[in-house]
Design a protein around this motif. Structure first.
Motif, PDB file in Angstrom:
ATOM      1  N   PHE A 400       0.862  -1.174   0.000  1.00  0.00           N
ATOM      2  CA  PHE A 400       0.000   0.000   0.000  1.00  0.00           C
ATOM      3  C   PHE A 400       0.901   1.227   0.000  1.00  0.00           C
ATOM      4  CE2 PHE A 400      -2.917  -3.213   1.324  1.00  0.00           C
ATOM      5  CZ  PHE A 400      -4.177  -2.767   0.922  1.00  0.00           C
ATOM      6  N   SER A 401       0.709   2.112  -0.981  1.00  0.00           N
ATOM      7  CA  SER A 401       1.641   3.221  -1.150  1.00  0.00           C
ATOM      8  C   SER A 401       0.908   4.466  -1.629  1.00  0.00           C
ATOM      9  CB  SER A 401       2.735   2.836  -2.151  1.00  0.00           C
ATOM     10  OG  SER A 401       3.710   3.842  -2.266  1.00  0.00           O
ATOM     11  N   SER A 402       1.125   5.583  -0.939  1.00  0.00           N
ATOM     12  CA  SER A 402       0.536   6.863  -1.358  1.00  0.00           C
ATOM     13  C   SER A 402       1.192   7.315  -2.666  1.00  0.00           C
ATOM     14  CB  SER A 402       0.708   7.907  -0.263  1.00  0.00           C
ATOM     15  OG  SER A 402       2.088   8.122   0.004  1.00  0.00           O
ATOM     16  N   PRO A 403       0.585   8.263  -3.375  1.00  0.00           N
ATOM     17  CA  PRO A 403       1.056   8.618  -4.728  1.00  0.00           C
ATOM     18  C   PRO A 403       2.544   8.945  -4.826  1.00  0.00           C
ATOM     19  CG  PRO A 403      -1.070   9.616  -4.340  1.00  0.00           C
ATOM     20  CD  PRO A 403      -0.659   8.974  -3.040  1.00  0.00           C
ATOM     21  N   LYS A 404       3.094   9.655  -3.837  1.00  0.00           N
ATOM     22  CA  LYS A 404       4.514  10.012  -3.876  1.00  0.00           C
ATOM     23  C   LYS A 404       5.357   9.156  -2.936  1.00  0.00           C
ATOM     24  CE  LYS A 404       3.648  14.795  -5.272  1.00  0.00           C
ATOM     25  NZ  LYS A 404       3.833  16.235  -4.925  1.00  0.00           N
ATOM     26  N   GLY A 405       4.742   8.122  -2.381  1.00  0.00           N
ATOM     27  CA  GLY A 405       5.487   7.186  -1.538  1.00  0.00           C
ATOM     28  C   GLY A 405       5.823   7.692  -0.157  1.00  0.00           C
ATOM     29  N   SER A 406       5.118   8.710   0.324  1.00  0.00           N
ATOM     30  CA  SER A 406       5.384   9.217   1.676  1.00  0.00           C
ATOM     31  C   SER A 406       4.876   8.254   2.745  1.00  0.00           C
ATOM     32  CB  SER A 406       4.723  10.582   1.869  1.00  0.00           C
ATOM     33  OG  SER A 406       5.232  11.517   0.939  1.00  0.00           O
ATOM     34  N   PHE A 407       3.877   7.452   2.385  1.00  0.00           N
ATOM     35  CA  PHE A 407       3.369   6.413   3.285  1.00  0.00           C
ATOM     36  C   PHE A 407       3.388   5.086   2.546  1.00  0.00           C
ATOM     37  CE2 PHE A 407      -0.067   3.612   4.645  1.00  0.00           C
ATOM     38  CZ  PHE A 407       0.203   3.500   6.001  1.00  0.00           C
ATOM     39  N   ASN A 408       3.970   4.066   3.183  1.00  0.00           N
ATOM     40  CA  ASN A 408       4.013   2.728   2.605  1.00  0.00           C
ATOM     41  C   ASN A 408       3.755   1.707   3.708  1.00  0.00           C
ATOM     42  OD1 ASN A 408       5.261   3.344  -0.206  1.00  0.00           O
ATOM     43  ND2 ASN A 408       6.674   4.335   1.225  1.00  0.00           N
ATOM     44  N   ALA A 409       2.972   0.707   3.393  1.00  0.00           N
ATOM     45  CA  ALA A 409       2.733  -0.387   4.343  1.00  0.00           C
ATOM     46  C   ALA A 409       2.591  -1.688   3.567  1.00  0.00           C
ATOM     47  CB  ALA A 409       1.481  -0.126   5.178  1.00  0.00           C
ATOM     48  N   LEU A 410       3.249  -2.704   4.064  1.00  0.00           N
ATOM     49  CA  LEU A 410       3.291  -3.992   3.392  1.00  0.00           C
ATOM     50  C   LEU A 410       2.338  -4.960   4.083  1.00  0.00           C
ATOM     51  CD1 LEU A 410       5.231  -4.786   1.018  1.00  0.00           C
ATOM     52  CD2 LEU A 410       6.664  -5.913   2.731  1.00  0.00           C
ATOM     53  N   ILE A 411       1.621  -5.763   3.293  1.00  0.00           N
ATOM     54  CA  ILE A 411       0.802  -6.843   3.846  1.00  0.00           C
ATOM     55  C   ILE A 411       1.138  -8.151   3.128  1.00  0.00           C
ATOM     56  CG2 ILE A 411      -1.090  -5.208   4.297  1.00  0.00           C
ATOM     57  CD1 ILE A 411      -2.649  -6.873   2.057  1.00  0.00           C
ATOM     58  N   TYR A 412       0.773  -9.272   3.739  1.00  0.00           N
ATOM     59  CA  TYR A 412       0.961 -10.610   3.162  1.00  0.00           C
ATOM     60  C   TYR A 412      -0.400 -11.091   2.678  1.00  0.00           C
ATOM     61  CZ  TYR A 412       2.110 -15.674   3.243  1.00  0.00           C
ATOM     62  OH  TYR A 412       2.293 -17.007   2.933  1.00  0.00           O
TER      63      TYR A 412
END
Length: 516
Positions: A400-412
């Motif tokens: 999961f990534s915001s348009p400019k990559g300021s927030f990122n979170a990974l899920i399985y």
């Protein structure tokens, strides 16, 4: 009807079945030989075929034209049998491999099913020899290695079971199998070679050096055995004056052999640098697998690999993990230590637990030197691209990534639940409304503080401007993308594969060409 094996629930996969037991098993997915890259002896086991109920739907569903079935299989008496297999179309020499019991096959690969006392291992030995490489262009000078072409090869040596050809091929296949299974993209992967006791030393660098020596010994032994295999067939065909048994290093098709893996156009030093970097990236990938509970340091092989499995399922398998899996299946990946379960912090924890606290600093330096960058920068810039490439554009971890990559979170994806997006949203709001705004308030206080230097005030104002831009980006991402998606409670079905499921999340996920 075809999936990469890692996409689906592993409990629905049937490995090593015969046709009758496969039909009765209730399993849906079964191994399929589908050609693949130039690799000899063993490997290219990547895809599965939907053969539930003995392939009923595949054989009865009509094509959109309505005048024929969607697929044909003219060799049902041969499915699930052990065989020698090869990629049908190749621009280079033929590369044959043993195909264990339990495989189906399609038009991209061809198979030989020896009868009587003839051994499929011996057939693989013949097909991987310099003699076959010499004879095939004379029989059929095209890029197609059809079964009829292989069947036309003259056989000048006994290929019986217990023959010298079979014994030599068996050793070569064993080495090739151990190499194939040393990587997490094999369904028989049991654990990371760097963590095996056989190679463990005081530091990660020394451990890698020991493992690299083992890989070189494997490659050398493979080369020696392949040259012996060539001598057997060259002598049997009386071609001593025509052919040499020598095998160039780049034709020793082991992943641990950098001459094969990367080619020989660059220098040996460049290849070694790449191998060290890739091995380090594989260590990081395994660590992330442990973070999600796909793997565990205490247990070999897959732990959580079925749809909707939870942390409770993990703890049933691994009651006292030294490196516990993430509770909520969401791992933030940010430019800073904003969360205790941030992916960079968790990797550092993994390194301490897996390789010991005493040499932690030295081990982290080795990792970063091998990657050529800071570990956080690797996670932000390279990790997900490496993951998508490793799983051939069918990633099992989703970003999961915001348009400019300021927030990122990974899920399985195997642990995905309809509420998972809501959990990602909670992380986003915590980051945005609590952590970033608290930082902004602190900086604003600095900017007007009588005790702060002019340089500190200028620096604070610049960072405030940056945070304002990030907050605007994340507000839009929350309002337009993540919040609406969280309210949808999206369902997925792993049987549908990544290609069908990934686009359901639209702009919330990192764009992958061919999936989005």
């Amino acid at each position: 009807y075809i999936r990469n094996w890692a996409e689906v629930s592993f409990m629905r996969v049937g490995i090593g079945f015969d046709r009758a037991s496969a039909a009765e098993s209730g399993k849906k997915w079964f191994p399929q030989s589908k050609g693949g890259e130039y690799r000899k002896w063993y490997g290219n086991h990547e895809t599965l075929l939907d053969w539930s109920r003995d392939g009923h739907e595949l054989q009865t569903r009509l094509h959109s034209s309505g005048d024929r079935t969607l697929a044909h299989n003219f060799n049902l008496d041969k499915v699930f049998l052990g065989a020698a297999t090869w990629t049908k179309i190749s621009t280079g020499p033929i590369s044959a491999r043993i195909q264990p019991k339990g495989f189906l096959f399609n038009d991209a690969s061809a198979n030989a099913f020896p009868t009587g006392n003839i051994s499929e291992l011996s057939v693989v030995g013949l097909l991987c020899s310099k003699v076959t490489e010499c004879l095939l262009p004379l029989i059929n000078p095209t890029l197609n290695y059809l079964p009829g072409t292989i069947g036309a090869l003259p056989v000048a040596l006994s290929l019986d079971k217990e023959s010298s050809a079979e014994k030599r091929a068996a050793k070569l296949i064993d080495i090739a199998k151990s190499d194939w299974d040393a990587y997490e993209t094999s369904w028989d992967f049991s654990g990371l070679p760097l963590l095996l006791r056989d190679y463990r030393a005081e530091t990660l660098e020394a451990t890698y050096t020991g493992l690299r020596t083992h890989w070189q010994d494997m490659t050398n032994e493979m080369q020696r055995l392949e040259q012996e295999n060539n001598r057997i067939f060259i002598e049997a065909y009386g071609l001593q004056d025509e052919l040499s048994p020598e095998v160039p290093l780049e034709e020793i098709t082991l992943t641990c052999n950098p001459a094969y893996r990367y080619g020989v156009k660059g220098s040996e030093e460049d290849r070694e640098t790449r191998l060290r970097a890739d091995t380090t990236a594989e260590l990081i990938s395994y660590a992330v697998g442990c973070m999600f509970g796909r793997y565990a340091l205490e247990e070999p092989g897959l732990i959580l690999a079925n749809q909707g499995e939870t942390i409770e399922d993990y703890l049933k398998r691994v009651p006292e993990p030294s490196f516990p899996a993430d509770d909520d299946n969401v791992i933030p990946m940010l430019d800073g230590d904003w969360f205790t379960d941030d992916i960079t912090e968790r990797f550092r924890e993994f390194l301490r637990i897996a390789f010991g606290e005493e040499h932690y600093g030295e081990n982290l330096r080795f990792v970063e030197q091998a990657l050529g960058k800071d570990i956080r920068k690797y996670f932000l810039k390279d990790f997900y691209n490496d993951h998508v490439r490793r799983y051939k554009k069918r990633p099992i971890y989703w970003l999961f990534s915001s348009p400019k990559g300021s927030f990122n979170a990974l899920i399985y994806m195997h642990r995905y639940q309809p509420h998972t997006v809501g959990t990602v949203l909670e992380y986003l709001r915590d980051f945005k409304d609590e952590k970033l705004k608290a930082r902004k308030n602190h900086l604003e206080a600095v900017s007007i503080s009588a005790g702060a230097s002019q340089g500190d005030k200028t620096k604070a104002l610049k960072e405030i401007e940056k945070i304002n831009k990030i907050l605007a980006e994340l507000d839009d991402y929350e309002r337009d993308v993540l919040y609406p998606l969280a309210t949808e409670q999206v369902e997925i079905d792993l049987d549908d594969g990544v290609k069908a499921n990934y686009p359901k999340f639209g702009e919330a996920l990192k764009k992958i060409p061919g999936l989005s």
